[in-house]
Design a protein around this motif. Structure first.
Motif, short mmCIF file in Angstrom:
data_model
loop_
_atom_site.label_atom_id
_atom_site.label_comp_id
_atom_site.label_asym_id
_atom_site.label_seq_id
_atom_site.Cartn_x
_atom_site.Cartn_y
_atom_site.Cartn_z
N UNK A 182 2.46 -34.08 130.03
CA UNK A 182 3.78 -34.98 130.51
C UNK A 182 3.46 -36.36 130.76
N UNK A 183 2.20 -37.20 130.91
CA UNK A 183 2.18 -38.22 131.13
C UNK A 183 2.73 -39.10 129.95
N UNK A 184 3.36 -40.25 130.40
CA UNK A 184 4.14 -41.44 129.33
C UNK A 184 3.04 -42.49 129.12
N UNK A 185 2.75 -42.74 127.98
CA UNK A 185 2.10 -43.83 127.22
C UNK A 185 2.80 -44.91 126.60
N UNK A 186 2.38 -46.01 126.56
CA UNK A 186 2.84 -47.14 125.56
C UNK A 186 2.24 -46.57 124.35
N UNK A 187 2.96 -46.85 122.97
CA UNK A 187 2.64 -46.43 121.73
C UNK A 187 2.36 -47.66 120.88
N UNK A 188 2.57 -48.87 121.39
CA UNK A 188 2.42 -49.83 120.50
C UNK A 188 3.02 -49.73 119.27
N UNK A 189 2.36 -50.08 118.11
CA UNK A 189 3.13 -50.15 116.52
C UNK A 189 3.56 -48.78 116.12
N UNK A 190 3.49 -47.68 116.86
CA UNK A 190 4.20 -46.57 116.49
C UNK A 190 5.60 -46.88 116.61
N UNK A 191 6.01 -47.64 117.55
CA UNK A 191 7.63 -47.98 117.73
C UNK A 191 8.05 -48.66 116.54
N UNK A 192 7.38 -49.01 115.58
CA UNK A 192 8.30 -49.71 114.22
C UNK A 192 8.84 -48.67 113.60
N UNK A 193 8.37 -47.30 113.61
CA UNK A 193 9.26 -46.39 113.10
C UNK A 193 10.44 -46.11 113.63
#
Length: 341
Positions: free
Chosen positions: A39-50
């Motif tokens: 359940x840890x939250x991570x930054x997802x970098x360029x996956x955010x482009x979607x």
């Protein structure tokens, strides 16, 4: 793989929307000895482009934007000199040819990143408009539509388009119209220096110094933007992939468009696949032209992410890591296990 490569993060595989494998490795905080969990939250970098691409396609559905509209009409206040031939479609598919705020192509990107960080303090990059001085005056690489070239600046402009059309902050639009509708309860946009709950710290490996790791607080941009930087759990990412293909984010026609490859990313095959880019998604195709996988990768210092969907088996894979470059090998290991080398 985790033991041999030092992977730190979470891996989640779902079939038909149900988890078949979830596992966490490594530490969310090495300073305080807090382990990563599923359940840890991570930054997802360029996956955010979607996420940005879906929000733009929602505006297309509503008739507020057309894919072949000149992009400058929506960002004239920010970049009036933008070539009027550059369309919304060009920005989405990375075929605009405009100069990027950071040119990722080529072997010298590490030196280029160091030069950028020394000339323009990264802590100043906290919103979409903050990136404009880094690319607004650059010369284009090629005429719009000539070919694909990975480009984050186009997505920064799409974020400004979203704000212009909706009259709302980019982060608010994504939170309400993408995260909430997809059931991504852990997703958001905390900055690196925010005290958000259950967020993994990002780490760089270093050959020098008293410890083998250091945090990424001085190595990457603190705030999220339209080209990357959202924070999610692995479950959030697989929920997004499922919501997208099942029409909970877009109507049937637009969903089909969103999941259709648009342009070749490169001429040559890689790992035996043809690579194509669409609307915020990379697609790999086999020799028969069948889509084997679609999704996106994300990399920045202290952040490494993969989101993949395998249409033939209705499988989703999320690999989220908090050490630079750690998700790639893990992602391919899962891929080879699922479909063969």
């Amino acid at each position: 793989m985790a033991e041999r490569k030092g992977f730190s993060g979470t891996v989640r595989v779902t079939r038909h929307g149900e988890p078949v494998f979830t596992r966490a490795f490594g530490m969310a905080s090495r300073r305080w000895s807090v382990p990563n969990t599923c359940g840890t939250r991570f930054r997802v970098a360029s996956v955010s482009k979607a996420f940005t691409a879906v929000a733009v396609l929602q505006l297309v559905e509503r008739g507020q934007v057309r894919l072949d509209d000149p992009l400058v009409g929506f960002v004239n206040d920010h970049m009036p000199q933008l070539d009027p031939r550059v369309t919304v479609r060009h920005a989405l598919t990375m075929t605009s040819g405009i100069g990027d705020w950071f040119e990722e192509a080529g072997d010298g990107w590490e030196a280029e990143w160091a030069a950028l960080a020394s000339s323009h303090p990264l802590y100043l990059l906290r919103s979409n408009k903050d990136y404009l001085p880094l690319f607004a005056g650059k010369q284009p690489h090629f005429p719009p539509g000539e070919r694909h070239l990975y480009n984050g600046a186009g997505y920064i402009l799409l974020g400004l388009l979203i704000e212009s059309v909706t009259g709302r902050a980019f982060e608010e639009v994504i939170a309400d119209d993408v995260f909430a509708r997809a059931g991504m309860s852990g997703a958001g946009f905390p900055a690196l220096d925010d005290l958000g709950p259950n967020v993994a710290e990002g780490y760089l490996t270093t050959a020098e110094g008293p410890t083998p790791y250091r945090t990424n607080h001085y190595a990457t941009t603190p705030g999220a933007a339209a080209d990357g930087g959202a924070t999610c759990t692995a479950a959030d990412l697989t929920a997004f992939a499922r919501a997208l293909r099942h029409g909970r984010l877009l109507n049937e026609e637009t969903t089909r468009l969103a999941l259709t490859p648009q342009v070749d990313e490169r001429e040559e095959k890689v790992r035996g696949y043809r690579w194509m880019y669409g609307f915020g998604l990379t697609h790999i195709l086999d020799d028969e032209g069948t889509i084997v996988r679609w999704g996106h990768t994300g990399e920045e210092d202290g952040v490494s992410a993969r989101l993949y969907h395998y249409p033939q088996d209705d499988l989703d894979v999320a690999v989220l890591g908090n050490i630079s470059w750690c998700a790639g090998d893990m992602g391919w290991a899962v891929h080879d296990t699922l479909v063969g080398t």
